[in-house]
Enzyme design. Structure first.
Site, PDB file in Angstrom:
ATOM      1  N   PHE A 128      -5.146   9.601 -14.109  1.00  0.00           N
ATOM      2  CA  PHE A 128      -5.318   8.145 -13.977  1.00  0.00           C
ATOM      3  C   PHE A 128      -5.736   7.555 -15.339  1.00  0.00           C
ATOM      4  O   PHE A 128      -6.513   8.174 -16.072  1.00  0.00           O
ATOM      5  CB  PHE A 128      -6.373   7.843 -12.914  1.00  0.00           C
ATOM      6  CG  PHE A 128      -6.418   6.395 -12.529  1.00  0.00           C
ATOM      7  CD1 PHE A 128      -5.434   5.847 -11.728  1.00  0.00           C
ATOM      8  CD2 PHE A 128      -7.424   5.575 -12.998  1.00  0.00           C
ATOM      9  CE1 PHE A 128      -5.456   4.496 -11.389  1.00  0.00           C
ATOM     10  CE2 PHE A 128      -7.458   4.227 -12.665  1.00  0.00           C
ATOM     11  CZ  PHE A 128      -6.463   3.689 -11.855  1.00  0.00           C
ATOM     12  N   ASP A 205     -12.136  14.519 -10.558  1.00  0.00           N
ATOM     13  CA  ASP A 205     -12.105  13.137 -10.086  1.00  0.00           C
ATOM     14  C   ASP A 205     -11.628  13.162  -8.632  1.00  0.00           C
ATOM     15  O   ASP A 205     -10.484  13.547  -8.346  1.00  0.00           O
ATOM     16  CB  ASP A 205     -11.144  12.323 -10.973  1.00  0.00           C
ATOM     17  CG  ASP A 205     -11.085  10.850 -10.571  1.00  0.00           C
ATOM     18  OD1 ASP A 205     -11.277  10.543  -9.378  1.00  0.00           O
ATOM     19  OD2 ASP A 205     -10.809  10.014 -11.444  1.00  0.00           O
ATOM     20  N   TYR A 230     -13.966   2.881  -2.543  1.00  0.00           N
ATOM     21  CA  TYR A 230     -13.249   1.750  -1.920  1.00  0.00           C
ATOM     22  C   TYR A 230     -11.883   2.149  -1.374  1.00  0.00           C
ATOM     23  O   TYR A 230     -11.152   1.309  -0.870  1.00  0.00           O
ATOM     24  CB  TYR A 230     -13.112   0.563  -2.890  1.00  0.00           C
ATOM     25  CG  TYR A 230     -12.694   0.924  -4.302  1.00  0.00           C
ATOM     26  CD1 TYR A 230     -11.390   1.278  -4.592  1.00  0.00           C
ATOM     27  CD2 TYR A 230     -13.611   0.893  -5.341  1.00  0.00           C
ATOM     28  CE1 TYR A 230     -11.007   1.609  -5.872  1.00  0.00           C
ATOM     29  CE2 TYR A 230     -13.247   1.227  -6.632  1.00  0.00           C
ATOM     30  CZ  TYR A 230     -11.937   1.584  -6.888  1.00  0.00           C
ATOM     31  OH  TYR A 230     -11.571   1.910  -8.159  1.00  0.00           O
ATOM     32  N   LYS A 231     -11.539   3.431  -1.486  1.00  0.00           N
ATOM     33  CA  LYS A 231     -10.245   3.881  -0.954  1.00  0.00           C
ATOM     34  C   LYS A 231     -10.468   4.389   0.476  1.00  0.00           C
ATOM     35  O   LYS A 231     -10.592   3.597   1.400  1.00  0.00           O
ATOM     36  CB  LYS A 231      -9.656   4.958  -1.863  1.00  0.00           C
ATOM     37  CG  LYS A 231      -9.432   4.482  -3.295  1.00  0.00           C
ATOM     38  CD  LYS A 231      -8.879   5.595  -4.148  1.00  0.00           C
ATOM     39  CE  LYS A 231      -8.867   5.244  -5.626  1.00  0.00           C
ATOM     40  NZ  LYS A 231      -8.024   4.123  -5.990  1.00  0.00           N
ATOM     41  N   ARG A 379       4.198   3.741  -3.656  1.00  0.00           N
ATOM     42  CA  ARG A 379       3.317   4.710  -2.996  1.00  0.00           C
ATOM     43  C   ARG A 379       3.085   4.283  -1.553  1.00  0.00           C
ATOM     44  O   ARG A 379       2.820   3.112  -1.263  1.00  0.00           O
ATOM     45  CB  ARG A 379       1.960   4.777  -3.701  1.00  0.00           C
ATOM     46  CG  ARG A 379       2.013   5.400  -5.061  1.00  0.00           C
ATOM     47  CD  ARG A 379       0.623   5.650  -5.607  1.00  0.00           C
ATOM     48  NE  ARG A 379      -0.241   4.469  -5.541  1.00  0.00           N
ATOM     49  CZ  ARG A 379      -1.462   4.414  -6.037  1.00  0.00           C
ATOM     50  NH1 ARG A 379      -1.989   5.479  -6.601  1.00  0.00           N
ATOM     51  NH2 ARG A 379      -2.173   3.317  -5.967  1.00  0.00           N
TER      52      ARG A 379
HETATM   53  C1  LIG Z   1      -8.128   8.827 -10.003  1.00  0.00           C
HETATM   54  C2  LIG Z   1      -8.843   7.529 -10.288  1.00  0.00           C
HETATM   55  N1  LIG Z   1      -9.857   7.512 -11.174  1.00  0.00           N
HETATM   56  C3  LIG Z   1     -10.519   6.357 -11.442  1.00  0.00           C
HETATM   57  C4  LIG Z   1     -10.172   5.172 -10.806  1.00  0.00           C
HETATM   58  C5  LIG Z   1     -10.798   3.870 -11.164  1.00  0.00           C
HETATM   59  O1  LIG Z   1     -12.089   3.766 -11.333  1.00  0.00           O
HETATM   60  P1  LIG Z   1     -12.873   2.373 -11.332  1.00  0.00           P
HETATM   61  O2  LIG Z   1     -13.419   2.223  -9.963  1.00  0.00           O
HETATM   62  O3  LIG Z   1     -13.884   2.547 -12.371  1.00  0.00           O
HETATM   63  O4  LIG Z   1     -11.910   1.268 -11.627  1.00  0.00           O
HETATM   64  C6  LIG Z   1      -9.129   5.167  -9.867  1.00  0.00           C
HETATM   65  C7  LIG Z   1      -8.695   3.929  -9.155  1.00  0.00           C
HETATM   66  O5  LIG Z   1      -8.951   2.833  -9.459  1.00  0.00           O
HETATM   67  C8  LIG Z   1      -8.455   6.363  -9.623  1.00  0.00           C
HETATM   68  O6  LIG Z   1      -7.440   6.383  -8.762  1.00  0.00           O
HETATM   69  N1  LIG Z   2      -9.445  -0.181  -8.393  1.00  0.00           N
HETATM   70  C1  LIG Z   2      -8.396  -1.017  -8.389  1.00  0.00           C
HETATM   71  C2  LIG Z   2      -8.570  -2.341  -8.797  1.00  0.00           C
HETATM   72  O1  LIG Z   2      -9.806  -2.745  -9.188  1.00  0.00           O
HETATM   73  C3  LIG Z   2      -7.482  -3.216  -8.809  1.00  0.00           C
HETATM   74  C4  LIG Z   2      -6.253  -2.771  -8.365  1.00  0.00           C
HETATM   75  C5  LIG Z   2      -6.051  -1.462  -7.972  1.00  0.00           C
HETATM   76  C6  LIG Z   2      -7.126  -0.581  -8.014  1.00  0.00           C
HETATM   77  C7  LIG Z   2      -6.950   0.827  -7.666  1.00  0.00           C
HETATM   78  O2  LIG Z   2      -7.773   1.376  -7.008  1.00  0.00           O
HETATM   79  C8  LIG Z   2      -5.779   1.535  -8.170  1.00  0.00           C
HETATM   80  C9  LIG Z   2      -5.759   2.951  -7.706  1.00  0.00           C
HETATM   81  N2  LIG Z   2      -6.910   3.722  -8.113  1.00  0.00           N
HETATM   82  C10 LIG Z   2      -4.531   3.729  -8.055  1.00  0.00           C
HETATM   83  O3  LIG Z   2      -4.481   4.907  -7.743  1.00  0.00           O
HETATM   84  O4  LIG Z   2      -3.584   3.197  -8.594  1.00  0.00           O
END
Ligand SMILES: Cc1ncc(COP(=O)(O)O)c(C=O)c1O
Ligand SMILES: Nc1c(O)cccc1C(=O)C[C@H](N)C(=O)O
Length: 409
Positions: A128, A205, A230-231, A379
């Site tokens: 990511f 992660d 939040y997922k 997805r």
């Molecule tokens: C694998 C992964 N790592 C990190 C994040 C993002 O982290 P954050 O909550 O800091 O935006 C996401 C999704 O947003 C993710 O899918």
């Molecule tokens: N965290 C997100 C956000 O703040 C805005 C839009 C999308 C996201 C996501 O969670 C993306 C997600 N982690 C992904 O796998 O693409």
């Protein structure tokens, strides 16, 4: 009725978790929600919970709330999330975003005395973005080299690739448990062992696995982990992340954001920073109490159902989604860009076609909500406690219709 529509109805009727899908807010304008792997739906019970929080916990207890529970919240909720990912108490803490926790733990790992002679961080090139960007930043700050594992974007880093990448120069390996793009489910046990055999640390992660894939952090000897809530934990937009630090490592690692909440005695108001001896040293500032209200409610539900049962439905949903894709979407030229059914598949599927950016926009106009990931992937995220098989059928059939329209020109 198509064969897959009939099958969806049968699967919903036989689903032991079906009743829970009614516990979430279901807006009639949303025909099919296939993005619970990015933002989970809210529980319908939250209106009452938020009202109680405002009226009582905050409104009536006011500043007393800190002594009455909020100060312990990062650790108590952390222990409950820890239990969902195979961690004994005292090793998981809630706070910050995944991005910030990645920074804190990656810096702590490469700065540890045990990493002194080690100059490389290993990460895959399809991890990511935030994981890759933080690794780039820490490597630049600390004069380290990044060893990129080049992965097949329909899969993820394999055990063999990790074995080939690690060695005496490796300080830390950063990988995702479930790849955000393909849904590839990594071999945590094997990879962690290989990293340890090289004398290095591993950080997993868990963003795309927490709450949906049974995970055994302690049993596999994992060093560090982070994950968002939040997922599949439905904590709501921007709900705080969690960090896991193996107990034996806690006293050896020092994180770079030295705030008062990580100090040995928070209210001593000491002249100099002295880190807490344990997990508390990984906190920095005030816990995001308000942002945990929805998360707590969902953690309760996942505890009640059990992650193993959630995973069972996840496997059934991905299996059904694959059949529906084969019936409605693949005949129009799209291809599956995820691992086959089995131990290497997480809880979402990606399907690819050059027209998918426009197709996804059309689907959103119809109330069918998957997500698009550049350059060409849609997805299909399957969140077992809130997703019905009928909803998957409706969404995937709509995807097939829009793809057919797009390819007819
Ligand atoms: C694998 C992964 N790592 C990190 C994040 C993002 O982290 P954050 O909550 O800091 O935006 C996401 C999704 O947003 C993710 O899918
Ligand atoms: N965290 C997100 C956000 O703040 C805005 C839009 C999308 C996201 C996501 O969670 C993306 C997600 N982690 C992904 O796998 O693409």
């Amino acid at each position: 009725m198509t064969d897959t529509a009939r099958l969806a109805a049968e699967l919903d009727a036989a689903d032991p978790l079906a009743a829970h899908t009614g516990a979430f807010v279901r807006d009639p304008g949303v025909v099919s929600y296939l993005d619970g792997n990015s933002l989970g739906r809210p529980l319908a019970s939250l209106e009452e919970r938020f009202a109680r929080f405002v009226g009582h916990d905050w409104g009536s207890r006011l500043i007393r709330g800190w002594d009455e529970g909020w100060m312990r919240l990062p650790y108590e909720l952390g222990d409950r999330i820890g239990a969902l990912v195979g961690a004994a108490p005292g090793q998981t803490v809630v706070g910050d975003s995944t991005t910030v926790l990645l920074y804190k733990l990656i810096r702590a790992a490469v700065d540890a005395p045990r990493s002194a002679a080690r100059t490389e961080i290993v990460i895959d090139d399809d991890n990511f973005p935030t994981d890759r960007f933080i690794v780039e930043g820490v490597a630049a700050e600390r004069g380290l080299t990044i060893r990129w594992i080049e992965v097949d974007r329909t899969a993820g880093a394999t055990l063999e690739q990790v074995e080939a990448a690690v060695g005496e120069r490796t300080a830390l390996v950063v990988l995702s448990h479930v790849a955000y793009r393909s849904g590839f489910l990594a071999d945590v046990a094997g990879v962690t062992r290989a990293v340890h055999d090289a004398g290095a640390l591993v950080l997993w992660d868990l963003c795309h696995s927490a709450g949906v894939i049974p995970t055994e952090l302690d049993a596999h000897g994992v060093d560090l982990a982070v994950g968002c809530t939040y997922k599949y934990l439905n904590g709501g937009p921007g709900s705080p992340a969690f960090a896991y630090v193996r107990r034996e490592l806690q006293g050896q690692l020092q994180q770079p954001i030295q705030g008062w909440m990580g100090a040995a005695d928070v209210f001593a108001m000491a002249p100099r920073y002295r880190p807490a001896p344990d997990l508390a040293r990984f906190l920095s500032g005030t816990p995001p109490v308000l942002a945990t209200v929805a998360l707590e409610a969902m953690v309760e539900l996942v505890e009640q159902v059990g992650v193993a049962a959630v995973r069972e439905k996840s496997i059934a949903l991905t299996g059904f989604a694959e059949q529906a894709l084969a019936a409605h979407v693949l005949p129009h030229g799209a291809v599956l860009a995820s691992p086959p059914a089995g131990p290497r598949r997480g809880s979402h599927l990606t399907v690819a076609h050059p027209s998918f950016r426009e197709v996804n926009a059309r689907l959103w106009e119809r109330g069918v909500i998957p997500d698009f990931r550049a350059p060409d992937g849609i997805r299909i995220g399957l969140s077992p406690l809130s997703t019905t098989f009928a909803e998957v059928e409706l969404g995937v059939a709509a995807l097939g219709e829009e793809l057919a329209r797009a390819t007819r020109g």
